[in-house]
Design a protein around this motif. Structure first.
Motif, mmCIF file in Angstrom:
data_model
loop_
_atom_site.group_PDB
_atom_site.id
_atom_site.type_symbol
_atom_site.label_atom_id
_atom_site.label_comp_id
_atom_site.label_asym_id
_atom_site.label_seq_id
_atom_site.Cartn_x
_atom_site.Cartn_y
_atom_site.Cartn_z
ATOM 1 N N ILE A 1 0.872 -1.166 0.000
ATOM 2 C CA ILE A 1 0.000 0.000 0.000
ATOM 3 C C ILE A 1 0.911 1.218 0.000
ATOM 4 O O ILE A 1 1.848 1.288 0.786
ATOM 5 N N GLN A 2 0.631 2.148 -0.873
ATOM 6 C CA GLN A 2 1.425 3.367 -0.894
ATOM 7 C C GLN A 2 0.575 4.535 -0.439
ATOM 8 O O GLN A 2 -0.565 4.684 -0.874
ATOM 9 N N PHE A 3 1.125 5.344 0.452
ATOM 10 C CA PHE A 3 0.471 6.578 0.851
ATOM 11 C C PHE A 3 1.537 7.552 1.301
ATOM 12 O O PHE A 3 2.642 7.163 1.638
ATOM 13 N N ASN A 4 1.203 8.805 1.246
ATOM 14 C CA ASN A 4 2.177 9.842 1.575
ATOM 15 C C ASN A 4 2.208 10.124 3.063
ATOM 16 O O ASN A 4 1.162 10.190 3.714
ATOM 17 N N VAL A 5 3.409 10.281 3.575
ATOM 18 C CA VAL A 5 3.620 10.740 4.943
ATOM 19 C C VAL A 5 4.673 11.828 4.884
ATOM 20 O O VAL A 5 5.439 11.909 3.929
ATOM 21 N N GLY A 6 4.685 12.668 5.877
ATOM 22 C CA GLY A 6 5.715 13.686 5.983
ATOM 23 C C GLY A 6 6.498 13.482 7.257
ATOM 24 O O GLY A 6 5.917 13.350 8.335
ATOM 25 N N ILE A 7 7.808 13.413 7.141
ATOM 26 C CA ILE A 7 8.652 13.259 8.323
ATOM 27 C C ILE A 7 8.714 14.607 9.032
ATOM 28 O O ILE A 7 9.066 15.616 8.438
ATOM 29 N N ILE A 8 8.344 14.625 10.326
ATOM 30 C CA ILE A 8 8.397 15.881 11.072
ATOM 31 C C ILE A 8 9.398 15.850 12.213
ATOM 32 O O ILE A 8 9.752 16.889 12.752
ATOM 33 N N GLU A 9 9.871 14.648 12.574
ATOM 34 C CA GLU A 9 10.850 14.549 13.655
ATOM 35 C C GLU A 9 11.678 13.284 13.454
ATOM 36 O O GLU A 9 11.159 12.254 13.057
ATOM 37 N N ILE A 10 12.964 13.409 13.730
ATOM 38 C CA ILE A 10 13.876 12.268 13.658
ATOM 39 C C ILE A 10 14.529 12.127 15.026
ATOM 40 O O ILE A 10 15.003 13.103 15.591
ATOM 41 N N HIS A 11 14.498 10.924 15.566
ATOM 42 C CA HIS A 11 15.181 10.666 16.829
ATOM 43 C C HIS A 11 15.972 9.373 16.691
ATOM 44 O O HIS A 11 15.777 8.630 15.731
ATOM 45 N N PRO A 12 16.899 9.092 17.598
ATOM 46 C CA PRO A 12 17.815 7.964 17.414
ATOM 47 C C PRO A 12 17.154 6.613 17.158
ATOM 48 O O PRO A 12 17.686 5.795 16.417
ATOM 49 N N ALA A 13 15.996 6.359 17.745
ATOM 50 C CA ALA A 13 15.358 5.054 17.581
ATOM 51 C C ALA A 13 14.250 5.045 16.534
ATOM 52 O O ALA A 13 13.671 4.003 16.257
ATOM 53 N N GLY A 14 13.934 6.214 15.966
ATOM 54 C CA GLY A 14 12.842 6.219 15.004
ATOM 55 C C GLY A 14 12.490 7.586 14.469
ATOM 56 O O GLY A 14 13.315 8.501 14.468
ATOM 57 N N LEU A 15 11.233 7.705 14.062
ATOM 58 C CA LEU A 15 10.755 8.910 13.400
ATOM 59 C C LEU A 15 9.333 9.214 13.848
ATOM 60 O O LEU A 15 8.616 8.322 14.286
ATOM 61 N N THR A 16 8.953 10.453 13.675
ATOM 62 C CA THR A 16 7.557 10.830 13.806
ATOM 63 C C THR A 16 7.148 11.378 12.454
ATOM 64 O O THR A 16 7.828 12.212 11.879
ATOM 65 N N VAL A 17 6.045 10.841 11.924
ATOM 66 C CA VAL A 17 5.544 11.281 10.629
ATOM 67 C C VAL A 17 4.127 11.786 10.797
ATOM 68 O O VAL A 17 3.455 11.508 11.795
#
Length: 121
Positions: free
Chosen positions: A31-47
């Protein structure tokens, strides 16, 4: 419910055969859908996404911005650790916190290097 409107004998064979059963043994889907990365941290991301993704779901993340942060990894296996409505933007967007799978050691190292370079500038 549909039986109120359509009688079974009115269905054509071609209509019935247009449905396909999902094989319960196959769990992987694309499944493809758009997300935007808003935060990067050492163990992961917030989108941020207009789609709510269930906590515990795992999938591969591919993103143009992510390619610049983790150039050795074309896709990264992540797990949803939380999903919440982003009320500051509107009710149709969700903050999705993702944890990078520990098996993605190269990606984790590259993210840490990216964060370290941002902290020194």
């Amino acid at each position: 419910l549909m039986s109120r409107y359509i009688k079974v004998d009115q269905l054509t064979e071609s209509f019935v055969s247009s449905f396909q059963k999902i094989n319960p043994k196959k769990k992987a889907i694309t499944i493809q859908f758009n997300v935007g990365i808003i935060e990067i941290h050492p163990a992961g991301l917030t989108v941020i996404s207009i789609y709510l993704i269930k906590k515990g779901a795992t999938f591969y993340l591919q993103d143009e911005l992510l390619k610049r942060i983790t150039p050795s990894c074309t896709k990264i296996l992540v797990k949803v650790i939380s999903s919440e409505t982003n009320l500051s933007l509107n009710n149709r967007q969700y903050l999705i916190k993702l944890e990078i799978d520990p098996s993605q050691e190269i990606a984790l190292n590259e993210i840490q290097g990216f964060l370290d370079s941002k902290n020194t500038t």
